[in-house]
Every structure is written in C-alpha cells, then in structure tokens.
Design a protein around this motif. Structure first.
Motif, PDB file in Angstrom:
ATOM      1  N   ASP A   1      31.584   6.063   3.057  1.00 34.27           N
ATOM      2  CA  ASP A   1      30.721   7.168   2.673  1.00 34.27           C
ATOM      3  C   ASP A   1      29.269   6.705   2.698  1.00 34.27           C
ATOM      4  O   ASP A   1      28.951   5.587   2.293  1.00 34.27           O
ATOM      5  N   ALA A   2      28.405   7.565   3.185  1.00 33.24           N
ATOM      6  CA  ALA A   2      26.983   7.205   3.300  1.00 33.24           C
ATOM      7  C   ALA A   2      26.408   6.750   1.972  1.00 33.24           C
ATOM      8  O   ALA A   2      25.533   5.874   1.928  1.00 33.24           O
ATOM      9  N   ALA A   3      26.886   7.330   0.873  1.00 28.95           N
ATOM     10  CA  ALA A   3      26.373   6.966  -0.448  1.00 28.95           C
ATOM     11  C   ALA A   3      26.709   5.524  -0.816  1.00 28.95           C
ATOM     12  O   ALA A   3      26.091   4.950  -1.713  1.00 28.95           O
ATOM     13  N   GLU A   4      27.699   4.923  -0.146  1.00 30.81           N
ATOM     14  CA  GLU A   4      28.101   3.554  -0.442  1.00 30.81           C
ATOM     15  C   GLU A   4      27.355   2.529   0.399  1.00 30.81           C
ATOM     16  O   GLU A   4      27.465   1.324   0.149  1.00 30.81           O
ATOM     17  N   LEU A   5      26.612   2.983   1.395  1.00 33.32           N
ATOM     18  CA  LEU A   5      25.873   2.061   2.252  1.00 33.32           C
ATOM     19  C   LEU A   5      24.680   1.469   1.504  1.00 33.32           C
ATOM     20  O   LEU A   5      24.068   2.126   0.667  1.00 33.32           O
TER      21      LEU A   5
ATOM     22  N   GLU B   1      19.959   9.224   0.718  1.00 31.14           N
ATOM     23  CA  GLU B   1      20.009  10.284  -0.287  1.00 31.14           C
ATOM     24  C   GLU B   1      21.031  11.367   0.019  1.00 31.14           C
ATOM     25  O   GLU B   1      21.584  11.980  -0.898  1.00 31.14           O
ATOM     26  N   ARG B   2      21.279  11.629   1.321  1.00 34.60           N
ATOM     27  CA  ARG B   2      22.130  12.776   1.636  1.00 34.60           C
ATOM     28  C   ARG B   2      22.773  12.686   3.015  1.00 34.60           C
ATOM     29  O   ARG B   2      23.075  13.705   3.635  1.00 34.60           O
ATOM     30  N   GLY B   3      22.966  11.480   3.527  1.00 37.76           N
ATOM     31  CA  GLY B   3      23.586  11.322   4.839  1.00 37.76           C
ATOM     32  C   GLY B   3      24.977  11.941   4.888  1.00 37.76           C
ATOM     33  O   GLY B   3      25.735  11.904   3.917  1.00 37.76           O
TER      34      GLY B   3
END
Length: 270
Positions: A146-150, A137-139
């Motif tokens: 990017d954490a959002a792409e994991l 959610e907010r790594g």
C-alpha cells in the motif's frame, strides 16, 4: 492487477483497462531481464478524485532493482506498444526503486520514463517533490505494498522552496509570453490560472491540493475581479467549457489571465 479495497473506487473502468494493459506489456517485456515491476502507484488527477475527460493516467513504477540497459530496452519496447494502443488515456510516468523514493527527488540518477507516449532516460518531469508528496499522502495502489506503507521522502519547507523557485523559473516567463503571444484560449486559462494557483496554495497554506482544489481556493483569496477567469479555468478543466464572453474576444481573456497571474507573482515580489 492488485487493487486495495480503499483505492478501488478511485479507478474508473478506462483507467483499470489502461493499467491492466500496461502491466501485461511491462511484465512480458521484463521476462528474462532479471528485473520485476513490484509496485505500481497512481498520482495526479486520480489521487484527488478528479479524473476528467482528457486526463492522463500518471504513474510511478517501482522496480526491484535499478534499471540497467536490458531493463531500459525492455521498458522502451513495452511503452512503444502501449502508446500504439488506441482509445486509452495517456499513460505517463517513470520507473525507480523503493530506495529512490526514500530520498529527495533531486538526488535521483537518470531513470526511464515516458511523457505523452515518448519514452526516454533522464530526469523526468514528474519525478519531483509534488509527486513525492502526492504519493506519500494519497497515492493510489495498483500493485505492491500500500502506498501509505512506502517510505517516501517529503519535506514541506523543501516543497515550498521548490514552488517559489518554479514561480520565478517558469511562471514568470509564461506570463511574459502571454503578454505578447497569440490569443489566449480556454485551455491556456486552465493551465495558467490553476497551475499558478496550486503553487500559491502550497506557499500560503503549507499543503498540497489538486488543480480544481487550487481554483476553488483561489476564489476565496484573489480579488473578486479575477473570479470570471478562475471560473472559466475550473469549467474548462472539469467539463471542457469556456466563457462565451472570452470566446467572443480572446484579448479580454488574455488580459484576465495575465492580471490574475501578475497578482499572484506580485505576492512574492516577482
């Protein structure tokens, strides 16, 4: 170190110094092992914008392959050096692969990690559903995609079940200990009141929050008689302050902490 424009403002200078030094140590140690650290992500206080004096830097390191004996020993050497470096925040976390993050943390095999400067291989404490949800959610991205792409596995029903079980397996014992243990300090107030409030928030709202966020939410939902100890817990977390009335009589603090914990546990029949 690669920091995306979106996440850079979340990193205080001392955190950047810590991650720079850690990356240099780990990269150097991994040379010759055939493994690389392809991702470094931060969660915990930092991802909520709540990095206070004394906060730890909580990390998830992503390797390009599962750690074998050589990689584990390289990481052990790196973290012994990191722990010996003075005047930096505590650097706690663990090493997995991207494929590990795509599965429930309960399915993880033993993996390397470090807690309070101690390196070990096993099932590390922070490799849990709360970390998976924070990362998804907010790594905060330090290196890698990017954490959002994991592809991070999350499940709110599973997190709520985990939280409910944690109330019974950990917090019920904690409150029982507080009822008979030594005088309760402001640090105990912070740990117990905000810790149990975070679980209560997940169970009641179906969303994760920070420790401070849980405290502010608790002021909206718990009985008003508990507000002084919640305020102390928040103040101690954010500035190290304590309530003078509780300092004068720690037994009053003990009763206040126990009372709010018992109220929350009672919501779940505990």
């Amino acid at each position: 170190m690669t920091i995306t424009a979106a996440t850079a403002p979340l990193l205080p200078a001392r955190v950047r110094d810590t991650t720079d030094a850690a990356l240099a140590r780990v990269d150097a140690a991994l040379e010759g092992t055939g493994a690389r650290l392809v991702g470094l992500y931060l969660h915990g206080s930092l991802c909520w914008g709540e990095f206070f004096a004394g906060s730890d830097v909580d990390f998830v390191g992503v390797l390009d392959r599962r750690a074998d004996t050589d990689v584990i020993e390289a990481l052990r050497h790196a973290h012994e050096a990191i722990a010996a470096e003075p005047a930096r925040p505590t650097y706690d976390g663990f090493y997995v692969t991207e494929a590990d993050l795509a599965r429930p943390p309960a399915d993880l095999a033993d993996h390397p990690g470090v807690l309070a400067g101690t390196f070990a291989v096993g099932r590390t404490g922070d490799a849990n559903l709360v970390t998976w949800h924070e990362l998804a959610e907010r790594g905060v991205t330090v290196r890698g995609r990017d954490a959002a792409e994991l592809d991070v596995w999350t499940s709110m029903p599973a997190l709520q079940a985990y939280s409910r079980a944690n109330l019974e397996s950990y917090w019920l014992g904690q409150v029982s200990g507080l009822e008979t243990d030594k005088p309760v300090l402001a640090s105990d107030s912070e740990w117990c009141v905000l810790g149990i409030a975070r679980l209560h928030h997940v169970l009641q709202t179906g969303a994760i929050t920070s420790k401070s966020g849980a405290g502010r939410w608790a002021l909206e939902v718990v009985d008003e008689r508990h507000h002084p100890v919640v305020h102390e817990a928040l103040a101690h977390r954010e500035s190290g302050a304590s309530d003078a009335a509780y300092d004068a009589d720690p037994e009053v603090r003990r009763r206040a902490v126990v009372a709010v914990m018992r109220e929350v546990l009672g919501e779940y029949g505990l």
